[in-house]
Design an enzyme around this catalytic site. Sequence first.
Site, PDB file in Angstrom:
ATOM      1  CB  CYS A 112      -0.967  -0.009   1.173  1.00  0.00           C
ATOM      2  SG  CYS A 112      -0.267  -0.646   2.695  1.00  0.00           S
ATOM      3  CG  HIS A 139      -0.274   3.799   4.543  1.00  0.00           C
ATOM      4  ND1 HIS A 139       0.140   3.697   5.850  1.00  0.00           N
ATOM      5  CD2 HIS A 139      -0.426   2.516   4.121  1.00  0.00           C
ATOM      6  CE1 HIS A 139       0.219   2.428   6.193  1.00  0.00           C
ATOM      7  NE2 HIS A 139      -0.111   1.691   5.175  1.00  0.00           N
TER       8      HIS A 139
END
Length: 525
Positions: A81, A144
């Site tokens: 991710c 993230h």
Amino acid sequence: KSGLCSSPGVFFSKLEKKNANGRLSAGPRQYFYVLCCVLFLQMGWGDLGAFGEPSKETPNLDQMASEGMLFMDFYTANPLCSPSRAALLTGRLPVRNGFYTTNGHARNAYTPQDIVGGIPDSELLLPELLKKAGYVNKIIGKWHLGHRPQFHPLKHGFDEWFGSPNCHFGPYDNKAVPNIPVYRDWEMIGRYYEDFKIDLKTGEANLTQIYLQEALDFISRQQASQQPFFLYWAIDATHAPVYASKHFLGSSQRGLYGDAVREIDDSIGKILKHLQKLGISENTFVFFTSDNGAALISAPKQGGSNGRFLCGKQTTFEGGMREPAIAWWPGHIPAGGVSHQLGNVMDLFTTSLSLAGLQPPSDRQIDGIDLLPAILQGKLIDRSIFYYRGNEMMAVRVGLYKAHYWTWSNSWEEYSKGIDFCPGQNVSGVTTHTQEEHTTLPLLFHLGRDPGEKYPLSFASEEYQGVMERISAVVQQHKETMVPGVPQLNVCDKAVMNWSPPGCEKLGKCLQPPESNPKKCFWPH
């Protein structure tokens, strides 16, 4: 939507007005803004009805596909991710933008709470560039790209943020590890499991509904003020631990993961209908895709499907990096289109800039290409796909052929613990549990005849020799021009965890960090 670690975004761009015959108007050029919406989630290629999922529980995404264009050969830039998100927002391979590690060869790395690094200031992110064209930019969901103050999304071009810097892991005890914060703009407004509940026993959480409302409200505000905007909708309900709201729990034949997919599908349908209701759908470019393949290690209860493709998240086999992708732009994209253009999440960077009438930066290597000729005119653009795992180019695709220069699923040590990225899919000599180098004689597959990567071509065949001559030249040129960025995912330190994020004082939620003790991060696979 960009991936479980992906999400959707909305982009506006200046396009020249056309007359009733579809030609550019004569005389002085006039412009109008185009809105772009990129949906970036963590889903597998086989999770959508439009891509063959048998339960057909994604009617809104399927309709989006029927009204727009399916991309059958669309890829992420990394099978994990954080690097994928960095690639989408910079248009550059993770090995260039710093989202990789050199702590081990070909190791996947991301941004857990104790990571010291994040997106470097030297990288130019899509919202930073769009802001120059007058766009208002919002991220909803998982960032993230680093949680320390210097990596905050509002310092990298976004004007608004509702979401979290990390995945919704937990709950933690706030002593050894703090619960992860949820932000509104600059400051935290609570923490997962404390103020934003996730019931791990039932899977119930209302987060997707909150993220949906944030998107609808943002779109409404920008439409009312005639303000061009970029919306990056990066929710993570399909990332383990999977969750869905009460209304959707138990609604899917596929269990809890299917419940989460159905709620996401419903949310996307509402976003598209909202654009239509506001009368801006024909000015809005929407793109749905994922940040990596389905996490088969969590399947079937907490993971999805990669269809016929080999393995899943964490690997550079097709199941780890080929993603579902749909482009939607009513009045511009012919309905029911299917494209075999080789695409990559990095292309959304360049394509969005093109929509906004902007050029990509010329002072650095940009790996993403402008997909508008493929989307609007059905053209096929010659380009290659490079499959990276950490600091190693594992494979490359040229046309229908894919050559593996390295193979590895995960180590025997990890596999013996029950960590299996390719459950039920062992292919002898391919899904190896030791890192196997094939640079002298790469394993070559024809993905048209063999999408599951089960039957490597014979080294002695004329087909193999002719194709590898072409691929070798592509790889040589790529490696000669590769200048890796400074690795950001090498150092971890518990002192940098989310102990006292901005805004914690107002909430009485500041926690005492331990003494700093930086060390090399350990990345097992």
